[in-house]
Design an enzyme around this catalytic site. Structure first.
Site, PDB file in Angstrom:
ATOM      1  N   HIS A 362       5.711   0.586  -0.078  1.00 50.75           N
ATOM      2  CA  HIS A 362       5.437   2.026  -0.154  1.00 50.75           C
ATOM      3  C   HIS A 362       3.997   2.261  -0.619  1.00 50.75           C
ATOM      4  O   HIS A 362       3.485   1.536  -1.475  1.00 50.75           O
ATOM      5  CB  HIS A 362       6.407   2.700  -1.124  1.00 50.75           C
ATOM      6  CG  HIS A 362       7.754   2.949  -0.509  1.00 50.75           C
ATOM      7  ND1 HIS A 362       8.155   4.171  -0.046  1.00 50.75           N
ATOM      8  CD2 HIS A 362       8.792   2.104  -0.276  1.00 50.75           C
ATOM      9  CE1 HIS A 362       9.378   4.081   0.449  1.00 50.75           C
ATOM     10  NE2 HIS A 362       9.787   2.837   0.318  1.00 50.75           N
ATOM     11  N   PRO A 363       3.349   3.278  -0.077  1.00 57.65           N
ATOM     12  CA  PRO A 363       1.958   3.564  -0.461  1.00 57.65           C
ATOM     13  C   PRO A 363       1.887   4.315  -1.781  1.00 57.65           C
ATOM     14  O   PRO A 363       2.845   4.963  -2.208  1.00 57.65           O
ATOM     15  CB  PRO A 363       1.478   4.460   0.692  1.00 57.65           C
ATOM     16  CG  PRO A 363       2.710   5.195   1.110  1.00 57.65           C
ATOM     17  CD  PRO A 363       3.838   4.205   0.969  1.00 57.65           C
ATOM     18  N   SER A 379       5.442   8.920   5.979  1.00 58.87           N
ATOM     19  CA  SER A 379       4.811   9.079   4.670  1.00 58.87           C
ATOM     20  C   SER A 379       3.774  10.198   4.683  1.00 58.87           C
ATOM     21  O   SER A 379       3.645  10.959   3.710  1.00 58.87           O
ATOM     22  CB  SER A 379       4.161   7.769   4.226  1.00 58.87           C
ATOM     23  OG  SER A 379       5.139   6.796   3.946  1.00 58.87           O
ATOM     24  N   GLN A 383       4.119  13.362   2.117  1.00 54.27           N
ATOM     25  CA  GLN A 383       3.118  13.701   1.102  1.00 54.27           C
ATOM     26  C   GLN A 383       2.530  15.085   1.359  1.00 54.27           C
ATOM     27  O   GLN A 383       2.268  15.841   0.416  1.00 54.27           O
ATOM     28  CB  GLN A 383       2.021  12.622   1.075  1.00 54.27           C
ATOM     29  CG  GLN A 383       2.535  11.257   0.622  1.00 54.27           C
ATOM     30  CD  GLN A 383       1.467  10.369   0.020  1.00 54.27           C
ATOM     31  OE1 GLN A 383       0.404  10.843  -0.428  1.00 54.27           O
ATOM     32  NE2 GLN A 383       1.743   9.066  -0.044  1.00 54.27           N
ATOM     33  N   PHE A 414       4.321   3.810  -7.781  1.00 55.40           N
ATOM     34  CA  PHE A 414       5.210   4.891  -8.172  1.00 55.40           C
ATOM     35  C   PHE A 414       5.840   5.495  -6.911  1.00 55.40           C
ATOM     36  O   PHE A 414       5.151   5.855  -5.962  1.00 55.40           O
ATOM     37  CB  PHE A 414       4.435   5.973  -8.926  1.00 55.40           C
ATOM     38  CG  PHE A 414       5.266   7.166  -9.297  1.00 55.40           C
ATOM     39  CD1 PHE A 414       6.147   7.119 -10.358  1.00 55.40           C
ATOM     40  CD2 PHE A 414       5.167   8.356  -8.579  1.00 55.40           C
ATOM     41  CE1 PHE A 414       6.915   8.218 -10.705  1.00 55.40           C
ATOM     42  CE2 PHE A 414       5.917   9.452  -8.903  1.00 55.40           C
ATOM     43  CZ  PHE A 414       6.796   9.400  -9.977  1.00 55.40           C
ATOM     44  N   ALA A 417      11.012  10.694  -4.148  1.00 53.06           N
ATOM     45  CA  ALA A 417      11.342  11.442  -2.928  1.00 53.06           C
ATOM     46  C   ALA A 417      10.572  12.755  -2.951  1.00 53.06           C
ATOM     47  O   ALA A 417      10.992  13.740  -3.542  1.00 53.06           O
ATOM     48  CB  ALA A 417      12.838  11.683  -2.834  1.00 53.06           C
TER      49      ALA A 417
END
Length: 463
Positions: A362-363, A379, A383, A414, A417
C-alpha cells in the site's frame, strides 16, 4: 443458498396487493405407477394407506381405487369450490389424457394447466437422456390433450437434471421444482435465464398422507391461516410474498378435508389486498417487473478471469485472488460480500510475513507516489475522495512527517479506509494509532486493508 437476503425486491403485485395467494391442484390420477401403464410395480406414494410400498409386478386394488377417488369425486368437489378462483393445475400428461371431462372443466373455469410431467413416477434414477425424452413426450401429449403447450413445469419427483432439462426442452414461463423462496427468482439453466416460481411442502395437503403430517382438517387450516397471517403482515410492511398452497384431488377432495379448504378460502377472502393468481399470472408479472439482470458471476469464472478481475483488490497481491478461486465458490459468492469473504479468508490465513507484504504494497497517504502520479487507479480515486490530492503545503508537510515516523516505527505504511473518513478524521487516526504497540497496529492495519478491499468490491459490483 444466497437468495434475496435482507432486501427482497418489491413484488409490486397488481393493485398494490399485500399478498399473492396461489392454489395448485395436482391432477395425478391415472398417471401413477401401475403395471397396466407399463410400470414395474404398483404406486406406493401419497395415499391413505399407511406405510404403502410398491408391489413389483402386481396391481394394488386398494391403491388404484384411492387414486380413482380423486378423478371420480375429489376433483369435482374441489372444482365446485374453486371454479371462480384462479387455479393452476399441475397436470400429469398421461392422467390428463385419461380425463377429458375434467380437462374440459379446468378449461371452462379458466384455470392454468401446467405440466406435471409425463407420468407420476420417480425420476431420480433416470439417465438424463431418458428424462429428456419423458419431458419431450409430456409436452407433446399435453399439447395434444389441452390444445396448447404448457407454460409452466413441475416434475415433483425430480432428479438433479430436471430443471436444466426442462429449461432446455420447453418454452416455460416458469419452472416450479424448487421450495427455496417465497418469491420468484431467476436462475441460469444451461445457457438460459429461467424463472423459478417456488412451490411448497408445508401448506400442502400431501401432509395428510405422510406420517409426520396432518391428522385433522383443523391442522391444515391452522397451517394455512398462520402462513397467510405472517405473509399478509409482511405485505403490509411493504414486502409482499406468495402464499403457495398445494392440493390433491384424492386428498383435499375427501369430504372430511374439503370443509377446511372452504374455511381457509373464506378467511383469505375476508381480507383486503389479496391477489388470487395462477402461477403463470405471477410468472408473467415478475418477468415484467423484474427481468433477468446480467451481473458478475465470480463463481462461474475460470481461474485466469477471476484473478484478472479481483487480483488487485488487495493491493498488488494477486496471490490472494488465486487462493480464493480455489475455495468452494458458489452463487453465495456472486456478490461483493461473497467475493470479499473468499479473499479475506485467504488473507487472514496467510502467515504474518505474507500479510506484511500486503501492507507494504500500500502507498503512503499523500506521499511521493501520489505526487508522482504512480498510484493505482483505485488508490488515486480513494485518496482523492478525502481531498488528499489537494493538500496545502502545511498539510502535506504534516502527512510527510507522520508517514516517516509511522513507517520507521512499524515497518509498513499507515493504512486506513479513506472512503470511510475525512481529511480531519484521517489525521486524528494517524496521531492516535502511531502511539499503539506494533501487534495492535498490525492487526488494525490488516482490518483496514480488508475494509478497503470491501469498498473496492462494492464499487465493482455496483458499476
Amino acid at each position: 443458498m444466497a437468495g434475496y437476503g435482507a432486501n427482497p425486491p418489491a413484488a409490486n403485485w397488481p393493485n398494490g396487493a399485500k399478498i399473492a395467494v396461489q392454489f395448485v391442484l395436482n391432477y395425478e390420477e391415472g398417471g401413477e405407477n401401475n403395471i397396466l401403464h407399463g410400470d414395474a410395480a404398483s404406486e406406493g406414494f401419497l395415499s391413505e394407506i399407511t406405510g404403502a410400498q410398491p408391489w413389483p409386478g402386481q396391481r394394488h386394488w386398494n391403491m388404484e381405487t384411492i387414486y380413482e377417488y380423486g378423478s371420480r369425486a375429489g376433483f369435482w368437489r374441489v372444482h365446485r369450490m374453486l371454479k371462480h378462483i384462479p387455479v393452476t393445475v399441475y397436470g400429469v400428461a398421461t392422467a390428463l389424457a385419461r380425463a377429458p371431462e375434467q380437462v374440459a372443466a379446468m378449461k371452462a373455469a379458466g384455470w392454468e394447466i401446467a405440466s406435471h410431467g409425463l407420468k407420476w413416477i420417480e425420476h431420480k434414477d433416470m439417465s438424463a437422456e431418458e428424462e429428456r425424452q419423458q419431458i419431450r413426450e409430456a409436452i407433446r401429449l399435453h399439447t395434444e390433450v389441452t390444445g396448447e403447450p404448457p407454460r409452466g413445469w413441475y416434475t415433483g419427483r425430480c432428479s438433479m437434471n430436471t430443471v436444466e432439462l426442462a429449461a432446455e426442452e420447453g418454452d416455460f414461463a416458469y419452472i416450479a421444482d424448487s421450495y427455496s423462496d417465497d418469491l420468484p427468482y431467476w436462475t441460469r439453466a444451461g445457457e438460459k435465464d429461467q424463472l423459478i416460481v417456488p412451490y411448497t411442502m408445508d401448506c400442502n395437503d400431501m401432509r395428510f398422507a405422510i406420517q409426520a403430517g396432518f391428522t385433522t382438517g383443523e391442522d391444515f387450516e391452522t397451517m394455512l391461516r398462520d402462513a397467510f397471517d405472517v405473509l399478509y403482515e409482511e405485505g403490509e410492511a411493504g414486502s409482499p410474498k406468495i402464499l403457495s398452497i398445494g392440493l390433491h384431488c384424492r386428498l383435499i377432495g375427501r369430504p372430511s378435508r374439503a370443509a377446511t379448504l372452504k374455511r381457509a378460502l373464506d378467511y383469505f377472502q375476508s381480507h383486503e389486498g389479496v391477489w388470487f393468481a395462477t402461477r403463470l399470472d405471477i410468472a408473467e408479472h415478475w418477468a415484467r417487473e423484474h427481468p433477468p439482470v446480467k451481473t458478475l458471476r465470480p463463481s462461474a469464472m475460470d481461474r485466469e478471469t477471476f484473478v484478472a478481475k479481483f487480483g488487485g483488490v488487495f493491493e498488488h497481491s494477486p496471490w490472494i485472488a488465486e487462493g480464493a478461486h480455489g475455495l468452494e465458490l458458489g452463487t453465495m459468492h456472486d456478490t461483493a460480500i461473497g467475493v470479499h469473504s473468499a479473499l479475506a479468508r485467504v488473507f487472514r490465513s496467510a502467515p504474518d510475513e505474507k500479510r506484511l507484504d500486503v501492507l507494504k504494497a500500500h502507498p503512503d497517504l499523500a506521499g511521493k507516489l501520489a505526487a508522482a502520479k504512480r498510484l493505482t487507479a483505485e488508490s488515486t480515486a480513494e485518496q482523492a475522495s478525502a481531498g488528499l490530492d489537494a493538500l496545502t503545503d502545511e498539510e502535506r508537510a504534516s502527512f510527510t512527517e507522520l508517514n516517516d515516523a509511522y513507517t520507521a516505527k512499524f515497518g509498513f505504511p499507515f493504512i486506513i479506509a479513506v472512503r470511510d473518513n475525512t481529511k480531519a478524521s484521517i489525521m486524528e487516526a494517524f496521531r492516535r494509532r502511531i502511539d499503539q504497540d506494533r501487534e495492535t497496529e498490525f492487526a488494525e492495519a490488516c482490518r483496514q486493508v480488508e475494509r478497503i478491499a470491501e469498498l473496492r468490491l462494492r464499487e465493482m459490483f455496483s458499476a
